[in-house]
Design a protein around this motif. Sequence first.
Motif, PDB file in Angstrom:
ATOM      1  N   MET A  34       0.840  -1.156   0.000  1.00  0.00           N
ATOM      2  CA  MET A  34       0.000   0.000   0.000  1.00  0.00           C
ATOM      3  C   MET A  34       0.898   1.237   0.000  1.00  0.00           C
ATOM      4  O   MET A  34       1.829   1.329   0.786  1.00  0.00           O
ATOM      5  N   LYS A  35       0.614   2.159  -0.890  1.00  0.00           N
ATOM      6  CA  LYS A  35       1.385   3.399  -0.974  1.00  0.00           C
ATOM      7  C   LYS A  35       0.626   4.513  -0.273  1.00  0.00           C
ATOM      8  O   LYS A  35      -0.577   4.676  -0.458  1.00  0.00           O
ATOM      9  N   ILE A  36       1.360   5.273   0.540  1.00  0.00           N
ATOM     10  CA  ILE A  36       0.800   6.398   1.276  1.00  0.00           C
ATOM     11  C   ILE A  36       1.743   7.573   1.069  1.00  0.00           C
ATOM     12  O   ILE A  36       2.960   7.423   1.190  1.00  0.00           O
ATOM     13  N   GLU A  37       1.181   8.722   0.741  1.00  0.00           N
ATOM     14  CA  GLU A  37       2.027   9.902   0.559  1.00  0.00           C
ATOM     15  C   GLU A  37       1.327  11.132   1.092  1.00  0.00           C
ATOM     16  O   GLU A  37       0.110  11.153   1.268  1.00  0.00           O
ATOM     17  N   GLY A  38       2.123  12.150   1.376  1.00  0.00           N
ATOM     18  CA  GLY A  38       1.565  13.396   1.881  1.00  0.00           C
ATOM     19  C   GLY A  38       2.648  14.430   2.067  1.00  0.00           C
ATOM     20  O   GLY A  38       3.822  14.183   1.761  1.00  0.00           O
ATOM     21  N   GLU A  39       2.241  15.590   2.559  1.00  0.00           N
ATOM     22  CA  GLU A  39       3.172  16.680   2.826  1.00  0.00           C
ATOM     23  C   GLU A  39       2.875  17.297   4.180  1.00  0.00           C
ATOM     24  O   GLU A  39       1.728  17.301   4.636  1.00  0.00           O
ATOM     25  N   LEU A  40       3.923  17.812   4.804  1.00  0.00           N
ATOM     26  CA  LEU A  40       3.847  18.494   6.084  1.00  0.00           C
ATOM     27  C   LEU A  40       4.623  19.795   5.966  1.00  0.00           C
ATOM     28  O   LEU A  40       5.595  19.872   5.213  1.00  0.00           O
ATOM     29  N   ILE A  41       4.216  20.793   6.718  1.00  0.00           N
ATOM     30  CA  ILE A  41       4.987  22.026   6.827  1.00  0.00           C
ATOM     31  C   ILE A  41       5.431  22.147   8.276  1.00  0.00           C
ATOM     32  O   ILE A  41       4.609  22.042   9.203  1.00  0.00           O
ATOM     33  N   VAL A  42       6.727  22.343   8.475  1.00  0.00           N
ATOM     34  CA  VAL A  42       7.271  22.550   9.809  1.00  0.00           C
ATOM     35  C   VAL A  42       7.836  23.965   9.840  1.00  0.00           C
ATOM     36  O   VAL A  42       8.624  24.345   8.968  1.00  0.00           O
ATOM     37  N   LYS A  43       7.439  24.726  10.837  1.00  0.00           N
ATOM     38  CA  LYS A  43       7.870  26.118  10.930  1.00  0.00           C
ATOM     39  C   LYS A  43       9.264  26.188  11.542  1.00  0.00           C
ATOM     40  O   LYS A  43       9.445  26.583  12.699  1.00  0.00           O
ATOM     41  N   ALA A  44      10.238  25.771  10.739  1.00  0.00           N
ATOM     42  CA  ALA A  44      11.640  25.790  11.150  1.00  0.00           C
ATOM     43  C   ALA A  44      12.497  25.689   9.894  1.00  0.00           C
ATOM     44  O   ALA A  44      12.073  25.089   8.905  1.00  0.00           O
ATOM     45  N   PRO A  45      13.700  26.269   9.922  1.00  0.00           N
ATOM     46  CA  PRO A  45      14.597  26.175   8.769  1.00  0.00           C
ATOM     47  C   PRO A  45      14.998  24.731   8.482  1.00  0.00           C
ATOM     48  O   PRO A  45      15.063  23.887   9.380  1.00  0.00           O
ATOM     49  N   ILE A  46      15.305  24.462   7.229  1.00  0.00           N
ATOM     50  CA  ILE A  46      15.607  23.105   6.773  1.00  0.00           C
ATOM     51  C   ILE A  46      16.769  22.476   7.545  1.00  0.00           C
ATOM     52  O   ILE A  46      16.724  21.285   7.857  1.00  0.00           O
ATOM     53  N   ASN A  47      17.805  23.240   7.872  1.00  0.00           N
ATOM     54  CA  ASN A  47      18.954  22.655   8.578  1.00  0.00           C
ATOM     55  C   ASN A  47      18.585  22.195   9.987  1.00  0.00           C
ATOM     56  O   ASN A  47      19.099  21.181  10.465  1.00  0.00           O
ATOM     57  N   GLU A  48      17.671  22.917  10.650  1.00  0.00           N
ATOM     58  CA  GLU A  48      17.235  22.495  11.979  1.00  0.00           C
ATOM     59  C   GLU A  48      16.367  21.239  11.894  1.00  0.00           C
ATOM     60  O   GLU A  48      16.470  20.348  12.732  1.00  0.00           O
ATOM     61  N   VAL A  49      15.520  21.177  10.872  1.00  0.00           N
ATOM     62  CA  VAL A  49      14.703  19.978  10.671  1.00  0.00           C
ATOM     63  C   VAL A  49      15.607  18.788  10.390  1.00  0.00           C
ATOM     64  O   VAL A  49      15.450  17.712  10.980  1.00  0.00           O
TER      65      VAL A  49
END
Length: 151
Positions: free
Chosen positions: A1-16
């Motif tokens: 089963m394939k599952i996909e999605g997107e999330l937004i995290v309020k932080a710069p990419i390097n911290e994530v």
Amino acid sequence: MKIEGELIVKAPINEVWTSINDPERLRRILPGCEDLHQVDDTHFTATLAVKVQFMTIRANATCELVEVVEPSRLVATMVGEATTFAGAFRTTLALDLFDEGPATRIRYEMDVNMLGRLASLGQPIVRSTTKKLADQFAANLAAQIATGNVG
């Protein structure tokens, strides 16, 4: 089963990136992760407890990082066996991170295969549980970064 999605995290990419690549930080932000140990540079073991509708399913799992492109892509495979419910699973997870200035967009794709009684849970239940866990992951990650617990 394939599952996909997107999330937004309020932080710069390097911290994530830093947070999702540190085993102790990752253990604290992954919903249901009771234990996470790094075996070597690319292998981990974990104990997971995931609440699915009216029950909690516990599993022991091994994880292998199969692709790491700092700070934009991470691909891992996870194989596990349920300890409280008959069955096993194999998952491939791909995370792509996109720099959105003060925020990071995370696109995820999962390919989940379940065996035994785990497979009887059905796609709608697994999809809704995965979406809930992804949202909780994003909230946990944002909270950890907001408290300055990334360095």
